[in-house]
Design an enzyme around this catalytic site. Structure first.
Site, PDB file in Angstrom:
ATOM      1  N   CYS A   2       0.864  -1.171   0.000  1.00 17.22           N
ATOM      2  CA  CYS A   2       0.000   0.000   0.000  1.00 17.22           C
ATOM      3  C   CYS A   2       0.897   1.216   0.000  1.00 17.22           C
ATOM      4  O   CYS A   2       1.568   1.502   1.000  1.00 17.22           O
ATOM      5  CB  CYS A   2      -0.916   0.001   1.228  1.00 17.22           C
ATOM      6  N   GLU A 103      -3.899   1.240  -6.063  1.00 16.42           N
ATOM      7  CA  GLU A 103      -2.974   0.211  -6.547  1.00 16.42           C
ATOM      8  C   GLU A 103      -2.918   0.318  -8.069  1.00 16.42           C
ATOM      9  O   GLU A 103      -3.804   0.890  -8.702  1.00 16.42           O
ATOM     10  CB  GLU A 103      -3.412  -1.195  -6.131  1.00 16.42           C
TER      11      GLU A 103
END
Length: 222
Positions: A2, A103
């Site tokens: 992340c 992402e």
């Protein structure tokens, strides 16, 4: 991994949802990157308090603060084993609120960014760890976001996702009386696939210098 997320929810709404005290201001942020200060919630006595911590954990024993750039994430599978994380896991746990995270997936010659959000549009709570680093008269409070395996839905984009805690799990995570590594790591599971959505966003999010509302808009809405 992340590596970017957003937080634009009003601080008073965050305080209501996560039941914490905070003495400060919080500006909307659409493209939060490692190395910047982020909101983190921790237990303090019988209450929850929040503060701004640098994203990228600097272990208390580190000689150089630059190690934090390698510590933006901790893997749920090994967090109880790694020297940088096993002590914070016992006593320095926090929640990191986010409205969504980003992402990337390679599509042809392009790395296409996607934004992941709670299906009910409520803020998410990432499991995090923090530490205090003191050297040469300088003190830095820093944190890391724990990641886990992606669920079946999000795995189409990336094989990892933040460890997102639901309400009852948040209480356990912040409870200072809970120190058993197996109990704690059992909370760090993939978020239920029926509770998360994702959509394409502009590649402008690729640059941490960009910081505006367009970055979280669905690509097909333009």
């Amino acid at each position: 991994m992340c590596g970017r997320f957003s937080l634009i929810t009003d601080v008073y709404e965050l305080m209501r949802q996560f039941q914490f005290e905070f003495d400060g201001e919080l500006e909307p942020r659409y493209n939060i990157a490692p190395g910047t200060d982020i909101l983190a919630i921790a237990a303090h006595g019988d209450k929850r308090v929040a503060g701004m911590l640098r994203w990228g954990l600097i272990p208390f024993w580190a000689d150089n603060e630059k190690i934090g750039y390698k510590m933006i994430n901790a893997r749920a599978e090994t967090v109880h084993e790694k020297g940088s994380f096993k002590q914070p896991l016992k006593s320095k746990r926090c929640l990191i609120p986010a409205d969504g995270y980003f992402e990337w997936k390679r599509e042809g010659n392009v790395k296409q960014p996607y934004r992941f959000i709670n299906q009910d549009n409520r803020p998410l709570a990432f499991a995090g760890l923090f530490d205090r680093w003191d050297r040469g008269g300088k003190t830095i409070y820093s944190c890391t976001i724990i990641t886990t395996a992606a669920n079946e839905k999000t795995a189409a984009i990336h094989d990892r996702m933040p460890a997102i805690l639901e309400r009852e799990q948040q209480d356990i995570w912040l409870d200072p009386s809970v120190t058993d590594p197996l109990t704690l790591t059992s909370l760090l599971k993939p978020y239920p696939l029926g509770k998360i959505d994702f959509y394409q966003v502009s590649t402008r999010v690729n640059s941490a210098r960009n910081e505006d509302e367009e970055l979280i808009a669905p690509l097909n809405s333009k």
